[in-house]
Design a protein around this motif. Sequence first.
Motif, PDB file in Angstrom:
ATOM      1  N   THR A  36       0.742  -1.212  -0.140  1.00 19.05           N
ATOM      2  CA  THR A  36       0.090  -0.045   0.090  1.00 19.05           C
ATOM      3  C   THR A  36       1.010   1.158   0.039  1.00 19.05           C
ATOM      4  O   THR A  36       0.445   2.185  -0.833  1.00 19.05           O
ATOM      5  CB  THR A  36      -1.022  -0.096   1.267  1.00 19.05           C
ATOM      6  N   GLU A  37       1.813   1.226   0.740  1.00 21.46           N
ATOM      7  CA  GLU A  37       2.703   2.397   0.725  1.00 21.46           C
ATOM      8  C   GLU A  37       3.579   2.786  -0.386  1.00 21.46           C
ATOM      9  O   GLU A  37       3.659   3.865  -0.803  1.00 21.46           O
ATOM     10  CB  GLU A  37       3.800   2.292   1.971  1.00 21.46           C
ATOM     11  N   ILE A  38       3.985   1.658  -1.170  1.00 17.71           N
ATOM     12  CA  ILE A  38       4.695   1.654  -2.365  1.00 17.71           C
ATOM     13  C   ILE A  38       3.719   2.509  -3.257  1.00 17.71           C
ATOM     14  O   ILE A  38       3.970   3.346  -4.075  1.00 17.71           O
ATOM     15  CB  ILE A  38       5.321   0.372  -3.120  1.00 17.71           C
ATOM     16  N   LEU A  39       2.407   2.125  -3.285  1.00 20.07           N
ATOM     17  CA  LEU A  39       1.431   2.469  -4.423  1.00 20.07           C
ATOM     18  C   LEU A  39       1.173   3.890  -4.046  1.00 20.07           C
ATOM     19  O   LEU A  39       1.012   4.568  -4.972  1.00 20.07           O
ATOM     20  CB  LEU A  39       0.308   1.619  -4.562  1.00 20.07           C
ATOM     21  N   THR A  40       0.750   4.233  -2.847  1.00 16.67           N
ATOM     22  CA  THR A  40       0.472   5.636  -2.187  1.00 16.67           C
ATOM     23  C   THR A  40       1.785   6.513  -2.702  1.00 16.67           C
ATOM     24  O   THR A  40       1.442   7.713  -3.021  1.00 16.67           O
ATOM     25  CB  THR A  40       0.274   5.587  -0.925  1.00 16.67           C
ATOM     26  N   VAL A  41       3.051   6.411  -2.277  1.00 16.65           N
ATOM     27  CA  VAL A  41       3.883   7.174  -2.475  1.00 16.65           C
ATOM     28  C   VAL A  41       4.186   7.411  -3.808  1.00 16.65           C
ATOM     29  O   VAL A  41       4.615   8.817  -4.261  1.00 16.65           O
ATOM     30  CB  VAL A  41       5.285   6.763  -1.522  1.00 16.65           C
ATOM     31  N   LEU A  42       4.325   6.443  -4.468  1.00 14.24           N
ATOM     32  CA  LEU A  42       4.716   6.676  -6.078  1.00 14.24           C
ATOM     33  C   LEU A  42       3.517   7.371  -6.358  1.00 14.24           C
ATOM     34  O   LEU A  42       3.748   8.293  -7.569  1.00 14.24           O
ATOM     35  CB  LEU A  42       4.810   5.349  -6.834  1.00 14.24           C
ATOM     36  N   GLY A  43       2.231   6.979  -6.283  1.00 14.00           N
ATOM     37  CA  GLY A  43       1.318   7.794  -6.817  1.00 14.00           C
ATOM     38  C   GLY A  43       1.159   9.467  -6.678  1.00 14.00           C
ATOM     39  O   GLY A  43       0.795  10.126  -7.250  1.00 14.00           O
TER      40      GLY A  43
ATOM     41  N   ALA B  93       0.447  14.533 -18.690  1.00 15.71           N
ATOM     42  CA  ALA B  93      -0.724  13.472 -18.268  1.00 15.71           C
ATOM     43  C   ALA B  93       0.192  12.502 -17.122  1.00 15.71           C
ATOM     44  O   ALA B  93       1.093  12.140 -17.326  1.00 15.71           O
ATOM     45  CB  ALA B  93      -1.166  12.915 -19.274  1.00 15.71           C
ATOM     46  N   ALA B  94      -0.796  12.207 -15.957  1.00 18.17           N
ATOM     47  CA  ALA B  94      -0.443  11.336 -15.111  1.00 18.17           C
ATOM     48  C   ALA B  94      -0.692   9.848 -15.581  1.00 18.17           C
ATOM     49  O   ALA B  94      -1.629   9.511 -16.264  1.00 18.17           O
ATOM     50  CB  ALA B  94      -1.272  11.340 -13.832  1.00 18.17           C
ATOM     51  N   PRO B  95       0.284   9.014 -14.856  1.00 15.54           N
ATOM     52  CA  PRO B  95       0.085   7.497 -15.569  1.00 15.54           C
ATOM     53  C   PRO B  95      -1.010   6.943 -14.791  1.00 15.54           C
ATOM     54  O   PRO B  95      -1.741   7.563 -13.965  1.00 15.54           O
ATOM     55  CB  PRO B  95       1.296   6.948 -15.106  1.00 15.54           C
ATOM     56  N   ARG B  96      -1.365   5.688 -15.105  1.00 14.58           N
ATOM     57  CA  ARG B  96      -2.259   4.855 -14.286  1.00 14.58           C
ATOM     58  C   ARG B  96      -1.736   4.423 -12.859  1.00 14.58           C
ATOM     59  O   ARG B  96      -0.582   4.479 -12.644  1.00 14.58           O
ATOM     60  CB  ARG B  96      -2.549   3.481 -15.105  1.00 14.58           C
ATOM     61  N   ARG B  97      -2.627   4.565 -12.147  1.00 21.79           N
ATOM     62  CA  ARG B  97      -2.151   4.261 -10.473  1.00 21.79           C
ATOM     63  C   ARG B  97      -1.827   2.765 -10.393  1.00 21.79           C
ATOM     64  O   ARG B  97      -2.647   1.833  -9.717  1.00 21.79           O
ATOM     65  CB  ARG B  97      -3.386   4.808  -9.635  1.00 21.79           C
ATOM     66  N   GLU B  98      -0.921   2.466 -11.076  1.00 18.54           N
ATOM     67  CA  GLU B  98      -0.482   0.958 -10.642  1.00 18.54           C
ATOM     68  C   GLU B  98       1.178   1.191 -10.811  1.00 18.54           C
ATOM     69  O   GLU B  98       1.807   2.113 -11.260  1.00 18.54           O
ATOM     70  CB  GLU B  98      -0.775   0.069 -12.131  1.00 18.54           C
TER      71      GLU B  98
END
Length: 319
Positions: free
Chosen positions: A102-109, A122-127
């Motif tokens: 969760t932290e990896i996805l949240t911080v990178l996002g 444009a922002a990338p997909r949230r993956e």
Amino acid sequence: MRSPTGAGTRTATAATTVTRCVGATCAGRRAAGEAGRTANAGLRLCQACLDRLSTELRRLPELYEACGRRLDGGAQDALRPRTSGGPLRGMPFNVQAAEARTEILTVLGSWAGAVAEKRGVAAPRREVLPLRVFLGRHLAWLAAHDAAGDFCGEVARLARRARRVADPEVRRRLPIGGCAEPDCSGSLTAVVGPGQPRTPAVISCDRDPGHRWLGHEWLQLSDRLRGTASAGGGPSRQADAEAKAAGGDAEAADSAATAAVRWVTAADVARLWQMPTGTVYRHASEAGWRRHSARGRTYYRGEDVVATLAGRGAARSGG
């Protein structure tokens, strides 16, 4: 998280006047009482910190997937009963693995969103993988930004936490000293493997990823490091490094620091080449290794050991 869009942050161009690196590796060096490095021209990071940031960012998707494989309770020291959701109540569930993902996805996002807004793209997909690719594409811009130190530190923390979850048995990192390669200003660190609390699985340089040695190569490396330490005017630091990395005791380290010959015990050889102690004794007898005894212990001459086992990798065992 301190993002590039935060109020009061300076522009990337303003960072060109800053020479002291604000990266994670240099922050660790300063915390240990060592001098930090100078940032690359136009950036807030030195080359070593930039290389480490790039490497750790590139590995985050792999670590994210590795943590996913631990969700079913693969890491026993991180288990808690799962009381809601999931297939069955009470099934093992690795909370630390879920939190790391969760932290990896949240911080990178969060960082990707801030960069996209600031740069008008444009922002990338949230993956995780698209986020990593996007941030890697804008890495030079981030490295020049006032928030470069924050980004570098957060990526390092994400990678460190995910590694501990994905492989909980490999946790200790021992500082060895300066790199043995000519003209390299990096520092060497030994990663200690499970069940071998004082033996390095890999010795690596924080400046150049190509400067790496396996445990069974330590004898050759220690000779080079001892030469470097002698040129620097003091054997004591090198003796301590040899004791940490080779797994020898303080007595062996003292001997190594005061004599030109490197002497090792059968236990040292067994750990470095990952072979049974009995096999070490057989090699010593068959090859006629020179030896000497001190305080009830037998030591073998390092160059004889290397001459016999030089072609043998650490992954091979037995005779």
